[in-house]
Motif scaffolding. Structure first.
Motif: not given
Length: 271
Positions: A90-95
């Motif tokens: 989720m963090n890598s996707m910058q949701l």
């Protein structure tokens, strides 16, 4: 407008239907399990050839986090490592906050005893419609989830093989992907081969990551490298239906593939 913008903006014309639509709709408080006019899009047209890019992106997002949750529960308990991997994804996707809440709800839905895994996978396969690289990316994410705690439990492997079977991935392809993801994680933990001098273990893992061996010719190594770079190219994957938010995941994979190739090149003093 992005797929997410259409979801929250109420433009449901591209919406999923079927179990994926039901899962996504339940997390947002909407009834997406039926298509427009109450027609179930999953069963209304058996010759249907796949939906719009936004629809595929919505399907991929929904299936990714719900199946991650199911896989995390496969060995009987959800470990902190598995939860942390979901957080990292989720963090890598910058949701944004709404997307993160939706991803968490989908993850929790996957942990439920009545989660319709087979139906979800069958619909995802239909939505992706022969987008082989997209299917491979999905499976790589799920394999990484299973390996998050450093161990592949037999129950997790069984679920992964079921996922591969229902997505049309052969057993041989699955075994190659599994070996690649294992090597990728080990290679990354060693710093992506950035030690000086490079450890022998990193060189071995670099070969495994590319799916070749130390006996492979220079031409074979280069061919494997170019194939993997093409398969994981972020722009190509997004054009096939990877959610834009997952571009950073694909970018990181290409970085690791390139690093592995550079390690092999350095060890051979050529290519």
């Amino acid at each position: 407008m992005s797929w997410w913008g259409k979801v929250i903006g109420g433009a449901f014309g591209f919406m999923l239907g079927g179990p994926l639509g039901g899962l996504l709709g339940a997390t947002l408080g909407h009834g997406f399990d039926k298509g427009l006019n109450g027609i179930d899009l999953l069963s209304s047209d058996q010759t249907w050839q796949g939906g719009s890019q936004e629809r595929v992106q919505a399907a991929f997002f929904t299936a990714t986090f719900s199946v991650m949750g199911h896989l995390a529960k496969a060995d009987g308990r959800v470990t902190e490592d598995e939860i942390e991997l979901a957080r990292q994804t989720m963090n890598s996707m910058q949701l944004d906050e709404a997307q993160r809440r939706t991803a968490i709800e989908l993850f929790n839905s996957g942990k439920q005893d009545d989660f319709p895994l087979v139906e979800v996978l069958e619909q995802l396969k239909r939505e992706c419609h022969r987008r082989v690289n997209l299917i491979q990316m999905f499976l790589e994410i799920q394999i990484a989830t299973a390996l998050a705690d450093g161990d592949l439990h037999p129950a997790e492997q069984q679920v992964l093989m079921l996922v591969a079977d229902h997505l049309g991935v052969s057993r041989g392809q699955f075994e190659r992907l599994l070996a690649m993801v294992v090597a990728q994680q080990r290679f990354s933990r060693r710093g992506g081969g950035r030690e000086a001098p490079v450890a022998k273990e990193s060189i071995s893992e670099a070969y495994q990551l590319l799916g070749v061996t130390s006996d492979s010719t220079d031409a074979e190594v280069k061919k494997a490298y170019r194939r993997l770079m093409s398969q994981h190219h972020p722009d190509k994957l997004v054009s096939k239906g990877l959610p834009e938010e997952m571009m950073k995941i694909a970018t990181e994979k290409t970085r690791e593939i390139k690093a592995a190739y550079e390690v092999i090149k350095a060890s051979r003093k050529k290519i």
